[in-house]
Scaffold this active site. Sequence first.
Site, PDB file in Angstrom:
ATOM      1  N   GLY A  83       1.765  -4.338   1.538  1.00 46.18           N
ATOM      2  CA  GLY A  83       2.027  -4.190   0.121  1.00 46.18           C
ATOM      3  C   GLY A  83       2.824  -2.925  -0.163  1.00 46.18           C
ATOM      4  N   CYS A  84       3.449  -2.891  -1.335  1.00 47.06           N
ATOM      5  CA  CYS A  84       4.290  -1.747  -1.691  1.00 47.06           C
ATOM      6  C   CYS A  84       3.457  -0.477  -1.885  1.00 47.06           C
ATOM      7  CB  CYS A  84       5.111  -2.067  -2.932  1.00 47.06           C
ATOM      8  SG  CYS A  84       4.145  -2.743  -4.311  1.00 47.06           S
ATOM      9  N   TYR A  85       2.430  -0.557  -2.719  1.00 47.72           N
ATOM     10  CA  TYR A  85       1.534   0.586  -2.883  1.00 47.72           C
ATOM     11  C   TYR A  85       0.885   0.951  -1.544  1.00 47.72           C
ATOM     12  CZ  TYR A  85       1.152   0.104  -8.085  1.00 47.72           C
ATOM     13  OH  TYR A  85       1.355   0.065  -9.440  1.00 47.72           O
TER      14      TYR A  85
END
Length: 316
Positions: free
Chosen positions: A135-137
């Site tokens: 995921g990006c986060y």
Amino acid sequence: MTVEQKTIGIVGARGHTGSELIKLVAAHPQLHLSFVSSRELAGQRVAEHNDAYQGQLRYENLDAAAVAAKAADVVILALPNGMAEPFVAAIDAAAPQTLVIDLSADYRFDPAWYYGLPELTRGSYAGQKRISNPGCYATAMQLTIAPLLDQLAGPPQCFGVSGYSGAGTTPSDKNNPALLSNNVMPYALTNHMHEREVSAQLGVPVEFMPHVAPHFRGITMTVNLWLQQPLTREQIQARYTQRYADEPLIEIVDEAPWVSRIAGKHGVQIGGVTLAPGNKRVVVVATLDNLLKGAATQAMQNLNLALGWDELMAIR
């Protein structure tokens, strides 16, 4: 020596990440874009929606069986969470040799899939044909925490702020510019998917509080870390510099990085190391583009790694 081109298809190509993937594929000398699937854009020319692509290819509305029947060398799934399984099952049955890279959270907890955060997991790649993109986060959190992982005295607290492109293209409050104007929206303040993802990958509990802001793209991740023993700023800075010395996409900076300076770029900036009195609490800030290093760029790194090519081909 000429390297044989590989065919690639993208499922979920209408979204923001799908658009970035098309740009990267168009820039890749060894990839041929053989199909792009989008229900909303079916029948329309890709070139009309993406200036980076020059060709006659049109979007198609392909179900799982049709995607598998294409027998592409690589398939990237850029779908919302919970939608990958039928495509994976169809490819497993009809074209198991296909390299599948899934950008959703659906397989990030599956040990049969390689979890592809190259700067941290490259050494565990062993030829797997199924790759789960982080995921990006989660990418920002892990890259910030990892150099101090062995020094932690408690759960890292991570305050994340993302541009609204991270909420996708399906209309919602979190990607509505009118509602976001002069506003920041907190959401999923405990047990967020990326909180669980990072905790599982790093083997320590992590506390994550995400927010959406009015800018379009880019993540700022402010991470609060309690340490087992006092460390100087120089010692902490050295840990980051040494850990990422050979990683061209990670830049260690002195001041806290700004998200406006990373938007549209492939890498990560980490900096702003600030110690509290007593030197046992430190705050570190990371920024990355959620559509690039948080999604499309990382997928291309994983693709290149899996195919034995320069990891930064099409990215440099």
